[in-house]
Design an enzyme around this catalytic site. Structure first.
Site, mmCIF file in Angstrom:
data_model
loop_
_atom_site.group_PDB
_atom_site.id
_atom_site.type_symbol
_atom_site.label_atom_id
_atom_site.label_comp_id
_atom_site.label_asym_id
_atom_site.label_seq_id
_atom_site.Cartn_x
_atom_site.Cartn_y
_atom_site.Cartn_z
ATOM 1 N N GLU A 155 0.917 -1.506 -0.182
ATOM 2 C CA GLU A 155 -0.447 0.209 -0.165
ATOM 3 C C GLU A 155 0.842 1.562 -0.413
ATOM 4 O OE1 GLU A 155 -3.053 -0.410 3.230
ATOM 5 O OE2 GLU A 155 -3.789 -1.933 2.555
ATOM 6 N N GLU A 262 -6.267 -10.964 -1.798
ATOM 7 C CA GLU A 262 -6.832 -10.859 -0.231
ATOM 8 C C GLU A 262 -8.995 -10.697 -0.595
ATOM 9 O OE1 GLU A 262 -5.911 -7.326 1.818
ATOM 10 O OE2 GLU A 262 -3.270 -7.830 1.638
HETATM 11 C C1 XIL Z 1 -6.444 -6.461 8.298
HETATM 12 C C2 XIL Z 1 -6.773 -7.933 9.487
HETATM 13 O O1 XIL Z 1 -7.041 -8.876 8.645
HETATM 14 C C3 XIL Z 1 -6.226 -7.235 10.129
HETATM 15 O O2 XIL Z 1 -6.920 -8.587 10.981
HETATM 16 C C4 XIL Z 1 -6.363 -6.409 11.316
HETATM 17 O O3 XIL Z 1 -7.075 -5.812 11.973
HETATM 18 C C5 XIL Z 1 -6.285 -4.718 10.070
HETATM 19 O O4 XIL Z 1 -5.601 -5.944 9.337
HETATM 20 N N1 XIL Z 1 -5.422 -4.834 3.486
HETATM 21 C C6 XIL Z 1 -4.150 -6.105 4.018
HETATM 22 C C7 XIL Z 1 -4.326 -6.121 5.214
HETATM 23 O O5 XIL Z 1 -2.812 -5.808 3.846
HETATM 24 O O6 XIL Z 1 -2.914 -7.282 6.101
HETATM 25 C C8 XIL Z 1 -5.231 -6.007 6.092
HETATM 26 O O7 XIL Z 1 -5.024 -6.997 7.348
HETATM 27 C C9 XIL Z 1 -7.063 -5.455 5.458
HETATM 28 C C10 XIL Z 1 -6.550 -4.819 4.363
#
Ligand code: XIL
Length: 372
Positions: A155, A262
């Site tokens: 990101e 994701e």
């Molecule tokens: C999220 C996790 O799923 C949660 O448990 C945590 O509290 C916050 O982060 N993009 C990403 C991930 O790259 O690392 C994030 O994961 C979701 C958004």
């Protein structure tokens, strides 16, 4: 007697298989060796045998959801902690699953002291670079041969229309070349591990051009990027399948592979797309008592359309991994984001570990991709 016993077991077995979706076929069976199909999980999920069984049966790849992030692995300067991530890696090895490392450098869930003084000023470049080098080298050395690939940087692109890179502590301390530096350090620390750039909304026009620019700049700087990770935090109606398809084709034109890293399909109302953790909202919570059949069906068709589109890219070798951000609806991070405390239903299995219509749709689509 003997025959009857055998016949009875066959009947019992057939009954058991018949009660499962598509005669018990799993995503893992269908994916074979050609596609990594995975899910994010937390170390504590593995204490639940139902969860662990479902994971190992259905998938061939895992991503620790939080356990490899900066705050989880570097509790204090000079100290590393690997215990919780190691538990996931051990599980994956026992079940012949690949592990993806998430993430070496991110502005969220990362200790402040890596790039800032105690009063919040950027550290001098050389000290910040040394901290980055220590982090990346230690992580890659510990997991050498155990983690297949890493989200080196997560990101880094800005969501603002007039800004290219996000304003982050690492960038303030090191400078605009901090992303190149991170990849270079990683490549030196382990020449065999795969290196990824990962972000959300880079399939959308407002951010896609920035991702193309970054990938070109990394190439021009002579650093290796094996794949770009499209997070895939999607909704029922957006982005369009065409937008996703076009962006994958454009990334492929840079001779880079694409991973959906994701994936989830949010069914609740929200204002903003993507996954900016700092942007929380107010929003309705309509499906507290379960997902209505018509919405479950819409979600299944959405998953089918996504997997149908990915199919062509999987066959051409552009898409090499699809990872869901969680396994069952109960564990999804979308129960807390972007609105706290809702009941969301974004994944393929429900809160009772039962496959949803979305599972059948994804499985059927993937099976037809793999048999073509
Ligand atoms: C999220 C996790 O799923 C949660 O448990 C945590 O509290 C916050 O982060 N993009 C990403 C991930 O790259 O690392 C994030 O994961 C979701 C958004």
């Amino acid at each position: 007697m003997h025959h009857i016993a055998i016949l009875t077991s066959i009947a019992v077995l057939a009954g058991a298989l018949g009660s499962q979706s598509l005669k018990g076929q799993t995503l893992r069976d269908v994916a074979g060796d050609r596609l990594r199909i995975g899910a994010a999980l937390m170390a504590r999920d593995l204490d639940n045998p139902r969860y662990a069984d479902l994971l190992a049966t259905q998938l061939n790849c895992v991503t620790p959801e939080n356990e490899l992030k900066g705050d989880a692995t570097q509790p204090a300067p000079g100290r590393f902690s690997f215990e919780r991530a190691d538990k996931i890696v051990d599980f994956a090895q026992r079940h012949q699953m690949k592990v993806i490392g998430h993430t070496l450098l991110w502005h969220q869930q990362s200790p402040r002291w890596l790039f800032e003084t105690p009063d919040g000023k950027p550290l001098p470049r050389e000290i910040a670079l040394a901290n980055l080098r220590e982090r990346i080298t230690t992580m890659l050395t510990h997991y050498r041969g155990k983690i297949a690939g890493w989200d080196v940087v997560n990101e880094a692109l800005s969501d603002s229309p007039n800004e290219y890179l996000r304003d982050t502590p690492a960038r303030r301390a090191i400078g605009d070349d901090y992303i190149i530096q991170a990849f270079r350090i990683a490549q030196e620390a382990d020449p065999d591990v795969e290196l990824y750039y990962n972000d959300y909304n880079i399939e959308l026009p407002y951010k896609h051009a920035k991702a193309m620019r970054l990938l070109r700049e990394l190439k021009d700087a002579g650093v290796r990027v094996d794949a770009v990770g499209v997070q895939g935090h999607w909704q029922l109606g957006s982005p369009s399948v065409k937008e996703i398809d076009d962006s994958i084709k454009a990334f492929a034109s840079l001779d880079i592979r694409v991973m959906i890293t994701e994936l989830d399909v949010d069914v609740l109302p929200r204002q903003r797309s993507g996954a900016d953790l700092s942007a929380t909202e107010e929003g309705a919570n309509p499906y507290v008592n379960g997902l209505p059949a018509d919405v479950a069906e819409k979600q299944a068709e959405r998953y089918r359309a996504i997997f149908d589109m990915l199919g062509k890219h999987i066959r051409e070798g552009t898409i090499t991994r699809v990872t869901f951000w969680g396994l069952t609806d109960g564990q999804s991070w979308l129960n807390g984001f972007p609105v706290r405390g809702r009941t969301n239903h974004p994944l393929l299995w429900d809160r009772d570990y039962q496959p949803k219509p979305a599972f059948d749709a994804a499985l059927e689509s993937l099976r037809s991709t793999m048999t073509k």
